[in-house]
Motif scaffolding. Structure first.
Motif, short mmCIF file in Angstrom:
data_model
loop_
_atom_site.label_atom_id
_atom_site.label_comp_id
_atom_site.label_asym_id
_atom_site.label_seq_id
_atom_site.Cartn_x
_atom_site.Cartn_y
_atom_site.Cartn_z
N LEU A 63 124.81 55.64 71.53
CA LEU A 63 123.57 55.70 72.29
C LEU A 63 122.38 55.11 71.54
N GLN A 64 122.53 54.94 70.24
CA GLN A 64 121.41 54.44 69.43
C GLN A 64 121.58 52.98 69.01
N THR A 65 122.75 52.39 69.24
CA THR A 65 123.01 51.04 68.76
C THR A 65 123.67 50.22 69.85
N ARG A 66 123.87 48.94 69.56
CA ARG A 66 124.63 48.07 70.44
C ARG A 66 126.13 48.33 70.21
N ASN A 67 126.91 48.33 71.28
CA ASN A 67 128.35 48.51 71.14
C ASN A 67 129.07 47.43 71.92
N SER A 68 130.39 47.49 71.94
CA SER A 68 131.19 46.40 72.52
C SER A 68 130.94 46.19 74.00
#
Length: 258
Positions: A63-68
């Motif tokens: 929820l705090q970063t970019r993911n795939s």
């Protein structure tokens, strides 16, 4: 069908236009000369999610970063033990709803508060977590003047894409505390000619995929994933329809900007 759909759409749209939010943070180096000629994002509904991850810590990272799969967020995350995190200010637009629709409103992110529950998708929701959720709902609806019946699940607003929260989620417990829409007891049988599809649309469900809408309805009210009409569905929908029609009309929207 048309009348019910219009009433639901007008209710949410009027609330969205008429709600008030607190002033946003200001640039400290600027001299503050406020103008009344503006609008702010104000939530008028609450969407409940489940993380479907192995831990709250893993969910926080996503929820705090970019993911795939791209960037996602929510305003709040509640741990299994009831611990509460806030990730996005309520006045800001979190990215939690995606492509979704409820009562004719299509930009749910701009109209809602998103609450994630730490849950892997197959486990029961803990008492501590639901207690924390109820306290948070009481706080948010009171401060932001969000109608208490406009608490829905992610699967309700995106029935073709999402199934959360699962059929184990205790919607009845929330309803007993005054949140969400739930059929009353005893339930009356609907009159002859009752249109279940029209009532389903009035409640808020998107009927572009009827089977998905029925599945979402059954998950919410029966805890099942059935895609066909079941005995008792009509009496549930008739009561939900009656509750919505008995509510006072929404306030008129503010006049258009000059």
């Amino acid at each position: 069908m048309t009348r019910g759909f219009t009433r639901a759409t007008v209710l949410i749209a009027a609330l969205l236009l008429g709600a008030c939010a607190s002033a946003p943070p200001r640039e400290p180096k600027a001299e503050w000369r406020p103008s009344l000629n503006h609008n702010e994002r104000s939530a008028v509904m609450i969407v409940v999610h489940q993380t479907e991850m192995e831990s709250a810590e893993a969910a926080l990272l996503t929820l705090q970063t970019r993911n795939s799969t791209g960037r996602v967020s929510a305003h709040y995350l509640i741990r299994d033990d009831g611990g509460l995190y806030q990730l996005v200010a309520e006045s800001d637009r979190a990215w939690h709803a995606g492509a979704s629709r409820w009562g004719g409103v299509t930009d749910i992110n701009s109209a809602s508060i998103g609450i994630e529950l730490d849950n892997d998708g197959v486990e029961p929701f803990s008492d501590a977590q639901i207690t924390a959720l109820l306290k948070l709902l009481d706080d948010i609806t009171g401060r932001l003047d969000i109608p208490r019946h406009l608490v829905v699940g992610h699967g309700d607003i995106a029935p073709t894409r999402k199934q959360d929260p699962s059929g184990l989620f205790p919607w009845k417990r929330l309803a007993d505390a005054g949140y969400g829409l739930w059929p009353r007891e005893p339930r009356a049988e609907p009159p002859a000619g009752f249109d279940g599809w029209a009532a389903l649309r009035l409640v808020g469900y998107d009927l572009r995929d009827p089977a998905a809408a029925l599945r979402a309805f059954h998950r919410h009210y029966l805890g099942t994933e059935e895609e066909q009409w079941l005995p008792g569905d009509a009496s549930i929908l008739f009561d939900l329809q009656q509750q919505l029609m008995e509510m006072p009309p929404p306030p008129p929207p503010p006049p258009p900007s000059p």
